[in-house]
Motif scaffolding. Structure first.
Motif, PDB file in Angstrom:
ATOM      1  N   CYS A 205      35.187  42.175  43.945  1.00 19.01           N
ATOM      2  CA  CYS A 205      34.493  42.569  42.707  1.00 19.01           C
ATOM      3  C   CYS A 205      33.246  43.421  42.958  1.00 19.01           C
ATOM      4  O   CYS A 205      32.181  43.160  42.396  1.00 19.01           O
ATOM      5  CB  CYS A 205      34.192  41.386  41.797  1.00 19.01           C
ATOM      6  N   PHE A 263      40.859  45.266  48.546  1.00 16.60           N
ATOM      7  CA  PHE A 263      40.067  45.231  47.316  1.00 16.60           C
ATOM      8  C   PHE A 263      40.558  44.071  46.450  1.00 16.60           C
ATOM      9  O   PHE A 263      41.750  43.963  46.158  1.00 16.60           O
ATOM     10  CB  PHE A 263      40.230  46.529  46.523  1.00 16.60           C
ATOM     11  N   HIS A 265      39.723  41.779  42.797  1.00 21.78           N
ATOM     12  CA  HIS A 265      38.942  41.770  41.551  1.00 21.78           C
ATOM     13  C   HIS A 265      39.618  40.879  40.524  1.00 21.78           C
ATOM     14  O   HIS A 265      40.848  40.795  40.460  1.00 21.78           O
ATOM     15  CB  HIS A 265      38.813  43.185  40.972  1.00 21.78           C
ATOM     16  N   THR A 277      36.938  48.629  40.612  1.00 23.12           N
ATOM     17  CA  THR A 277      37.716  48.437  41.834  1.00 23.12           C
ATOM     18  C   THR A 277      38.889  49.415  41.881  1.00 23.12           C
ATOM     19  O   THR A 277      39.231  49.924  42.952  1.00 23.12           O
ATOM     20  CB  THR A 277      38.189  46.980  41.957  1.00 23.12           C
TER      21      THR A 277
END
Length: 321
Positions: A205, A263, A265, A277
């Motif tokens: 995040c 990544f 989120h 993101t």
């Protein structure tokens, strides 16, 4: 209308504009102080959840607090280094016998190492990880009067990498992991010349840039116009930390990133929107993977989908150890 009335109306207009400008300046100053100052402004404390926009989840908060207490009470080695610019930084080192890798864990804005990573600590331990939980500058037990929204902390991250190499050797795989502003810190660090044993980064995040997160919070959470406040915030930020909200971004780092990135989120993040993101992911020039967790608000992805989160991390270790 006679000249006297015209002059009165003109004077009233000027006075009203001046009052609006002064109010805008005062509000912007409070927001910049909140963003950067070690000591949280009293006015900002009253804003509570308005700034983050997060929706309370009492069960999550209770479990998070319990996990934080467990981690904080575990025996660890408190270590300190002198940063590149002379700030004393504090970390907490947990060493495993026969460690396979080292994790540098970077907490978020106005948070702490044990709060942000209490829930993941057992997972790292069970998988033979040395872990260095750092305390970000301007927060908790590290020095510095100000936070830097990741722009200054990226260099601190590099300082800590060199500490881990000195402690564990150049052959120990190092992974960077961060939540919220900590995610932005580790993602921005990929724009630097990192040692080859830094194998991958996990950003949970993170935001795209200081300007973007400031604009989002101002418009969407506080319901105020950003235009004039954005220009003022940039000037105030430069005055405090010698770098403005426009001067560096996660996107800038991603364009030069050579380290694999995971990544993560939450789909329902109200503080850092999940769209950020997606933007970071698109800009990233290195091998990359995306994990979006349905229903998760800010920093809740591991809590809501531990299985998927751990599987994604283990996949990284299998590839890059």
């Amino acid at each position: 209308m006679d000249n006297t009335k015209k002059k009165i109306l003109q004077a009233s207009g000027v006075a009203a504009a001046a009052a609006v400008s002064l109010t805008s300046y005062a509000v912007t100053k409070n927001l910049v102080d909140l963003a950067l100052d070690r000591n949280e402004p009293k006015a900002a404390k009253r804003a509570g959840r308005m700034v983050s926009g997060t929706h309370g989840n009492n069960v999550f908060l209770q479990e998070r607090a319990a996990a934080a207490e467990r981690l904080a009470n575990r025996e660890n080695e408190v270590v300190q280094i002198l940063s590149h610019d002379g700030v004393v930084l504090t970390g907490h080192w947990f060493e495993q016998k026969n460690a396979k890798r080292a994790i540098i864990a970077v907490h978020g804005w106005r948070s702490s190492w044990c709060s942000d990573f209490g829930m993941t600590a057992d997972f790292w331990d069970k998988n033979n990880c040395n872990v260095l939980y750092i305390e970000q500058r301007g927060q908790n037990n590290s020095g510095g009067a100000y936070m830097g929204l990741g722009m200054m902390e990226r260099y601190d991250c590099l300082d800590w990498i060199h500490w881990v190499i000195k402690r564990c050797g150049e052959d120990m795989p190092i992974y960077l992991g961060g939540i919220s502003m900590g995610a932005t810190t580790v993602l921005m660090a990929t724009g630097l010349d990192l040692p080859p044993n830094v194998r991958a980064v996990v950003g949970d995040c993170g935001y795209t840039s200081p300007r973007a997160i400031a604009k989002h919070v101002t418009k969407n959470n506080l319901h105020m116009a950003f235009g004039m406040r954005g220009a003022l915030a940039n000037q105030m930020c430069k005055k405090k930390i010698s770098i403005g909200i426009d001067d560096y971004s996660t996107i800038d780092a991603m364009k030069h990133c050579k380290v694999p990135v995971l990544f993560v989120h939450g789909e329902q993040d109200h503080f850092v929107p999940v769209s950020m993101t997606y933007e970071n992911y698109e800009a990233c020039q290195a091998p990359k993977k995306l994990l979006i967790v349905p229903g998760a608000d800010h920093g809740m992805s591991y809590y809501l989908d531990k299985e998927a989160y751990e599987a994604a991390i283990q996949e990284i270790w299998a590839k890059y150890d």
